[in-house]
Design an enzyme around this catalytic site. Sequence first.
Site, short mmCIF file in Angstrom:
data_model
loop_
_atom_site.label_atom_id
_atom_site.label_comp_id
_atom_site.label_asym_id
_atom_site.label_seq_id
_atom_site.Cartn_x
_atom_site.Cartn_y
_atom_site.Cartn_z
N PHE A 1 0.57 -1.10 0.12
CA PHE A 1 -0.28 0.06 -0.39
C PHE A 1 0.93 1.27 0.27
O PHE A 1 1.74 1.07 0.46
CB PHE A 1 -1.18 -0.02 0.84
CG PHE A 1 -1.80 -0.95 1.39
CD1 PHE A 1 -3.22 -0.83 0.72
CD2 PHE A 1 -1.72 -2.40 1.84
CE1 PHE A 1 -3.77 -2.14 0.25
CE2 PHE A 1 -2.76 -3.51 1.71
CZ PHE A 1 -3.69 -3.35 1.68
N GLU A 2 0.46 2.04 -0.81
CA GLU A 2 1.16 3.33 -0.47
C GLU A 2 1.55 4.10 0.46
O GLU A 2 1.63 4.51 1.22
CB GLU A 2 0.34 4.37 -1.31
CG GLU A 2 -0.87 5.08 -0.69
CD GLU A 2 -1.76 6.01 -2.01
OE1 GLU A 2 -2.07 5.70 -2.14
OE2 GLU A 2 -1.06 7.37 -1.86
#
Lengths: 325, 325, 261, 261
Positions: free
Chosen positions: D50-51
């Site tokens: 995930f970012e």
Amino acid sequence: MNRYPEIADRLMGLDEAVSRFVKDGCQLAIGGFTITRNPMAVAYEIVRQRVKDIHLVCHSHGQALDVLIGAGCVRRLEIAYGGNGRYAPTCVRFKKAVQRSEIEFEDYSNYQMSLRFLAGALGMPFLPTKSGLGSDLMNYEGFSPDIRKEAKVASRKYAMMDNPFSEERDEVVLLPALTPDVTILHAQYVGDDGTVRIKGLTFADIEQAKAADTVIITCEDIVPSSFIRMDPDQNSLPPFFVDAIVKAPYGAHPTACYGFYDYDPKHLNLYRKVAEDDALFKGYLDEWVYGVNSWEDYLAKVGMEMILKIKANPVIGYAPGLDRK
Amino acid sequence: MNRYPEIADRLMGLDEAVSRFVKDGCQLAIGGFTITRNPMAVAYEIVRQRVKDIHLVCHSHGQALDVLIGAGCVRRLEIAYGGNGRYAPTCVRFKKAVQRSEIEFEDYSNYQMSLRFLAGALGMPFLPTKSGLGSDLMNYEGFSPDIRKEAKVASRKYAMMDNPFSEERDEVVLLPALTPDVTILHAQYVGDDGTVRIKGLTFADIEQAKAADTVIITCEDIVPSSFIRMDPDQNSLPPFFVDAIVKAPYGAHPTACYGFYDYDPKHLNLYRKVAEDDALFKGYLDEWVYGVNSWEDYLAKVGMEMILKIKANPVIGYAPGLDRK
Amino acid sequence: MIQYSDNEMMALAAGRFIKDGDIVFAGTGVSMLAATAAKRIFAPKAVIFFETGGIDPSLDEIPMAVADLRVMTGTSLNSGLIEAFSIVGHRKLHTVAFLGAAQIDRYGNLNTTCIGDYFKPRTRFSGSGGACDVAAYASGVITFMQHEKRRFVEKLDYLTSVGWYKGGNSRKELGLRRGGALAVVTNLGVLRFHEETKEMYLTEYFPGVTVEKIVESTGFPIDTSMAVEAESPTPGELQILREEVDPQRLICQAILAAPQR
Amino acid sequence: MIQYSDNEMMALAAGRFIKDGDIVFAGTGVSMLAATAAKRIFAPKAVIFFETGGIDPSLDEIPMAVADLRVMTGTSLNSGLIEAFSIVGHRKLHTVAFLGAAQIDRYGNLNTTCIGDYFKPRTRFSGSGGACDVAAYASGVITFMQHEKRRFVEKLDYLTSVGWYKGGNSRKELGLRRGGALAVVTNLGVLRFHEETKEMYLTEYFPGVTVEKIVESTGFPIDTSMAVEAESPTPGELQILREEVDPQRLICQAILAAPQR
């Protein structure tokens, strides 16, 4: 001799932290990300003290951003993303403020904003990236030349350059550093020596803190330095970057805090509903912000039932089985 | 279903890790710093396999650097510092090699080299700094234009630019990214999922690993993923950056490994003495490198008495009271 | 008469420059002794840190290198090189760095790289390490030197770390926004830099040292008109140095064993 | 006949693009369902991240945002944004990103910023977030869209994230070294991009959907000559989605409750 006599000067209440450090017109950065570890206790206090004309600088933000905008504290915004995940794909008061031209705004991407904070943290004037090439982020500037003359505003949105180390043409985007007047963060632990420890994802919190002139930390608890210094590999910020420390348990509610509590789905759904309507939103602020006298009052309104529901399993880190619809 | 079936392919012996990944002429980065967490087991194996023409890229390095140079494995060097603290203020074989013009070398500063690794890790072509302005680091280039044409060598030592976000003249130095062919690191733990955990100071190890095409990790032990994933905040590298994992207890000897063992003052003093004399140094390599068949053999030569002396107190992290003269 | 070593005198003379709240960048040897002495005697609210990333370690034993495990224990934070150097240059902090060098010139510029030609040196040293970086970024640099004519030179063989560069305003004109050479502490005395010209001048000579000896040991002319004799270390200061800072006498004793000047 | 929702069909169709060893950048909603489905059904050696910095979480419950605490548990590493985006662009890794958008054009460029004038928009959306970044740096992007004419447009109101830019070689000429739009997965079918022109074309229409319906719902002409009907999800696939990936039915059920097309 006490090795850490300094912390007493920096321990204070929410009211003092905000009134001393968060001034009208200041440039403000907020820690956390969408529905997690937003420094909500400070955000509500900023609203309560009716601070005006804030210049918010955010990567991807949610709840604190939206409350500050909705309450009319924000004049200017640099942002990558305003949303609360499934609870509000676009933050509602942010959306309305832009659509009604109530705020000055400028868009960057999430990595771009993170790099701008990193540049500020490292004392670099800019950082290079490929991100943005070909995007309208590079075609639309939100700020006028007059705004660009102000001290904390970048003189240009970005600059282009040709990579001097490449034989072939190789364009890169240079992004100007951010150095906010104030950064506000919520952390799990602060040691009684002033050391900060954040558990779980740190997002860009550390860069945001190091980039700022002043840092306000709220925390779930203040713990002995003997604990925090037993495993210093885990710590996030040394004491000398921290200017105000406020003990505020559940200080991120209704957003989540890893190992302590989950987000509050009921409050986030309520918020989205009231945010859609100006009158209802005013009522929300009256009830949850202006109408409470302290953070303890606010938590009493949240209620013991919800506090127990969102309590994180300390091993798993969140509240398993929580009804999140 | 095993969630982490990949690690078996990457577990190997020192001999295989070096013969597969450390080729003649490769650009190599070494983790650790002066007398701590040097990947010595790999360095000795490189010497044993008589790898040649290595292009070493270092920030501040000590023991592994000096052994590789002394054994004639290094043709080219980019370096900020070659020393072993009080045990050898300047690394002896490094010093001799420069004074005798036996290697091609180019000087940078420690921050400059760290930023070059960071640039490589972040996929940036360069990073800006003020460090170096006015220094002879900017006046002397060690590499010829021919060398600068090679793939992994920067086309220029640095570039100057005027900060485009400043109204006044504001010169900055741009430093080219480093992307070594191979980075070798020694870590305390690798999980059986391939996750790496370094305890104590990490120096520029993480940047060096992310900057490289190939990463070899030696470790004190391989631990269950259930352990390493119970507190992922502490981990240093995810599995997908690691190409070879070698279990090598005491793999940093005679340098130190936080929480496991201190540096070996007797060996470091012996080393400095033999390094001063070509014949003695040849004898050292014959005895400690070419003359041992395995890492276990090497440790047997170090001897149980010293192993017990340098054993770290696991709470304090080093060996208190160790005779360090 | 109280006996003390050069290292002890130098550590105490340098330690006095540190103020509460300063962030002190320490190296090995005398620099480590000085930083720890400063914190334990003169400025308890100073913070000692190392380019390797160790911030405010307990330092129950004296480290033999900046990467010694002893800089990682009891710290507020164990980070890395990038973080450490960004602390040195942080605009919010007052950072004072202790450095050593092989050569120094009248403007406090330092050489830790080589003697002779860079490409074919008579003597090669360790190189910059973090010295060039902290010289560029710290609020001030205090340099430890052996006071000898061949070390205090008209022209450096290699300028590794910038002090006041060419004097006057030249450091700022380079693009370095703050910092510069604060003082030089030698085995003979203490020198500072003229506010305008940025030239080195003598402020203190150590007990038993003559001004003439210092002038003779300096390879360029220095103003000695403002020099006074330094105070000797007090028994209390020496006790802290020997019993708390360096209980194993790794740095104090090494020199104590050598003949006193 | 097997009952399934749009989200389930889309998640499975997109999940098939993931190969063992891929590093999968996931967002919220269908994207999260697709990434998890990919790992549990098609590519067990893929890594989801995930970012926000969470790498390879156990995902025992489905996250409602990329900063949900559920992306921090059982991970290999909890890092930060800078680290996450540097993973997306890492030359050593094959990274595939799942994105969503309000508008898409024939070259796979995306708009997640606004409808109408940027400064006075009719509708303002969340903004780029990490979309512009992963579109620039990932090895490939798979976009989820509701298939409607007003969303598949000739010209974007705002180009937030670059796909194949102006087609042909134009993406590379911008200075973006790899990546580009890999596929578009809609509630009606799957579209890919012509190898040379980089124009969107139809490869699959979902069971019960006609090619005509897709052409009508697309605001620019698309080549449908290579389109085939997609396979329905198998009971086994649906069981994994519903019982392992989203046991609380937060994403599956929301749509199951809505009328099937």
